[in-house]
Design a protein around this motif. Sequence first.
Motif, PDB file in Angstrom:
ATOM      1  N   LYS A 225     -19.408   8.095 -28.899  1.00 51.50           N
ATOM      2  CA  LYS A 225     -20.420   9.151 -28.817  1.00 51.50           C
ATOM      3  C   LYS A 225     -20.356   9.827 -27.457  1.00 51.50           C
ATOM      4  N   LEU A 226     -20.727  11.097 -27.444  1.00 50.41           N
ATOM      5  CA  LEU A 226     -20.744  11.842 -26.187  1.00 50.41           C
ATOM      6  C   LEU A 226     -21.815  11.271 -25.274  1.00 50.41           C
ATOM      7  N   ASP A 227     -21.409  10.852 -24.115  1.00 49.78           N
ATOM      8  CA  ASP A 227     -22.319  10.393 -23.079  1.00 49.78           C
ATOM      9  C   ASP A 227     -22.634  11.608 -22.212  1.00 49.78           C
ATOM     10  N   ILE A 228     -23.904  11.989 -22.155  1.00 47.67           N
ATOM     11  CA  ILE A 228     -24.313  13.174 -21.399  1.00 47.67           C
ATOM     12  C   ILE A 228     -23.819  13.106 -19.952  1.00 47.67           C
ATOM     13  N   ALA A 229     -23.712  11.915 -19.405  1.00 50.92           N
ATOM     14  CA  ALA A 229     -23.236  11.772 -18.023  1.00 50.92           C
ATOM     15  C   ALA A 229     -21.795  12.269 -17.872  1.00 50.92           C
ATOM     16  N   ARG A 230     -21.035  12.387 -18.958  1.00 46.84           N
ATOM     17  CA  ARG A 230     -19.652  12.885 -18.900  1.00 46.84           C
ATOM     18  C   ARG A 230     -19.573  14.394 -18.721  1.00 46.84           C
ATOM     19  N   LEU A 231     -20.698  15.079 -18.800  1.00 50.42           N
ATOM     20  CA  LEU A 231     -20.663  16.546 -18.706  1.00 50.42           C
ATOM     21  C   LEU A 231     -19.999  17.026 -17.429  1.00 50.42           C
ATOM     22  N   ARG A 232     -20.276  16.374 -16.325  1.00 49.21           N
ATOM     23  CA  ARG A 232     -19.682  16.792 -15.047  1.00 49.21           C
ATOM     24  C   ARG A 232     -18.159  16.715 -15.124  1.00 49.21           C
ATOM     25  N   GLU A 233     -17.640  15.710 -15.825  1.00 48.97           N
ATOM     26  CA  GLU A 233     -16.190  15.572 -16.018  1.00 48.97           C
ATOM     27  C   GLU A 233     -15.648  16.659 -16.952  1.00 48.97           C
ATOM     28  N   LEU A 234     -16.365  16.930 -18.046  1.00 52.64           N
ATOM     29  CA  LEU A 234     -15.911  17.911 -19.029  1.00 52.64           C
ATOM     30  C   LEU A 234     -16.093  19.345 -18.549  1.00 52.64           C
ATOM     31  N   LEU A 235     -17.159  19.578 -17.790  1.00 53.23           N
ATOM     32  CA  LEU A 235     -17.509  20.926 -17.370  1.00 53.23           C
ATOM     33  C   LEU A 235     -18.239  20.845 -16.023  1.00 53.23           C
ATOM     34  N   PRO A 236     -17.492  20.892 -14.930  1.00 55.21           N
ATOM     35  CA  PRO A 236     -18.093  20.673 -13.609  1.00 55.21           C
ATOM     36  C   PRO A 236     -19.293  21.578 -13.293  1.00 55.21           C
ATOM     37  N   ASP A 237     -19.319  22.799 -13.819  1.00 57.01           N
ATOM     38  CA  ASP A 237     -20.429  23.710 -13.501  1.00 57.01           C
ATOM     39  C   ASP A 237     -21.520  23.727 -14.586  1.00 57.01           C
ATOM     40  N   TRP A 238     -21.643  22.632 -15.342  1.00 57.31           N
ATOM     41  CA  TRP A 238     -22.585  22.585 -16.458  1.00 57.31           C
ATOM     42  C   TRP A 238     -24.011  22.949 -16.041  1.00 57.31           C
ATOM     43  N   ALA A 239     -24.450  22.538 -14.874  1.00 61.04           N
ATOM     44  CA  ALA A 239     -25.840  22.762 -14.451  1.00 61.04           C
ATOM     45  C   ALA A 239     -26.132  24.228 -14.137  1.00 61.04           C
ATOM     46  N   GLU A 240     -25.087  25.020 -13.952  1.00 62.21           N
ATOM     47  CA  GLU A 240     -25.256  26.448 -13.647  1.00 62.21           C
ATOM     48  C   GLU A 240     -25.257  27.303 -14.917  1.00 62.21           C
ATOM     49  N   ARG A 241     -25.013  26.706 -16.058  1.00 61.82           N
ATOM     50  CA  ARG A 241     -24.854  27.454 -17.298  1.00 61.82           C
ATOM     51  C   ARG A 241     -26.100  27.364 -18.184  1.00 61.82           C
ATOM     52  N   GLU A 242     -26.333  28.417 -18.954  1.00 58.54           N
ATOM     53  CA  GLU A 242     -27.293  28.340 -20.042  1.00 58.54           C
ATOM     54  C   GLU A 242     -26.632  27.479 -21.114  1.00 58.54           C
ATOM     55  N   THR A 243     -27.375  26.544 -21.665  1.00 57.19           N
ATOM     56  CA  THR A 243     -26.811  25.603 -22.620  1.00 57.19           C
ATOM     57  C   THR A 243     -27.636  25.588 -23.895  1.00 57.19           C
ATOM     58  N   TRP A 244     -26.931  25.655 -25.016  1.00 55.41           N
ATOM     59  CA  TRP A 244     -27.555  25.547 -26.327  1.00 55.41           C
ATOM     60  C   TRP A 244     -27.017  24.269 -26.951  1.00 55.41           C
ATOM     61  N   ALA A 245     -27.921  23.386 -27.357  1.00 55.63           N
ATOM     62  CA  ALA A 245     -27.509  22.102 -27.916  1.00 55.63           C
ATOM     63  C   ALA A 245     -28.178  21.884 -29.262  1.00 55.63           C
ATOM     64  N   CYS A 246     -27.398  21.388 -30.186  1.00 56.97           N
ATOM     65  CA  CYS A 246     -27.890  21.086 -31.513  1.00 56.97           C
ATOM     66  C   CYS A 246     -27.240  19.777 -31.928  1.00 56.97           C
ATOM     67  N   GLY A 247     -27.991  18.891 -32.525  1.00 59.22           N
ATOM     68  CA  GLY A 247     -27.414  17.624 -32.931  1.00 59.22           C
ATOM     69  C   GLY A 247     -28.469  16.586 -33.215  1.00 59.22           C
ATOM     70  N   PRO A 248     -28.041  15.332 -33.277  1.00 61.11           N
ATOM     71  CA  PRO A 248     -28.984  14.254 -33.581  1.00 61.11           C
ATOM     72  C   PRO A 248     -29.996  14.048 -32.461  1.00 61.11           C
ATOM     73  N   ALA A 249     -31.124  13.483 -32.836  1.00 68.54           N
ATOM     74  CA  ALA A 249     -32.241  13.311 -31.900  1.00 68.54           C
ATOM     75  C   ALA A 249     -31.840  12.565 -30.634  1.00 68.54           C
ATOM     76  N   GLY A 250     -31.045  11.508 -30.748  1.00 65.12           N
ATOM     77  CA  GLY A 250     -30.657  10.724 -29.573  1.00 65.12           C
ATOM     78  C   GLY A 250     -29.898  11.548 -28.551  1.00 65.12           C
ATOM     79  N   LEU A 251     -28.987  12.387 -29.033  1.00 63.35           N
ATOM     80  CA  LEU A 251     -28.217  13.253 -28.134  1.00 63.35           C
ATOM     81  C   LEU A 251     -29.137  14.263 -27.454  1.00 63.35           C
ATOM     82  N   LEU A 252     -30.008  14.884 -28.224  1.00 67.25           N
ATOM     83  CA  LEU A 252     -30.903  15.895 -27.657  1.00 67.25           C
ATOM     84  C   LEU A 252     -31.919  15.280 -26.703  1.00 67.25           C
ATOM     85  N   ASP A 253     -32.420  14.097 -27.025  1.00 71.24           N
ATOM     86  CA  ASP A 253     -33.337  13.405 -26.109  1.00 71.24           C
ATOM     87  C   ASP A 253     -32.634  13.126 -24.775  1.00 71.24           C
TER      88      ASP A 253
END
Length: 145
Positions: free
Chosen positions: A49-77
């Motif tokens: 499963k995608l670990d949200i902490a991996r975002l920095r590895e996948l996309l270093p500037d993730w915090a600067e972007r507008e993000t749209w997320a859709c998926g299971p409750a655990g991922l969104l939480d």
Amino acid sequence: MLRDTELDDVVMVHCAPQPQDVIFRNELHSLVADKKLRLTEVHTDTDGKLDIARLRELLPDWAERETWACGPAGLLDAAEEHWTEQGVQERLHTERFRTGIIFAGEGGEVTFSATGKTIDADGATPLLDIGEEGGVLMPSGCRMG
């Protein structure tokens, strides 16, 4: 309202069990070929499963972007918690497949009209799960990825 110039750096992280389970995969890869999209596929059968902490590895500037997320409750939480901890919660926009259960009802008997099958329900289990567990075939897109 978004302008075309705001869509010149779109990144998508898509999770699905296997490559063939990625919905609209051919279309997404066509957008990648046309340089209109950067796509990262996470195949949960092999990557987990995608670990949200991996975002920095996948996309270093993730915090600067507008993000749209859709998926299971655990991922969104996890995403909401992560964006809040980083102080950028206003950049996260979510769509949930189902609402949270505030309280469970008493339950009772459920009769599925197409089959006439009657099953006892506990009031907390979704009807799709009740039907499937009772052997009732229920058309649904909920298990598609």
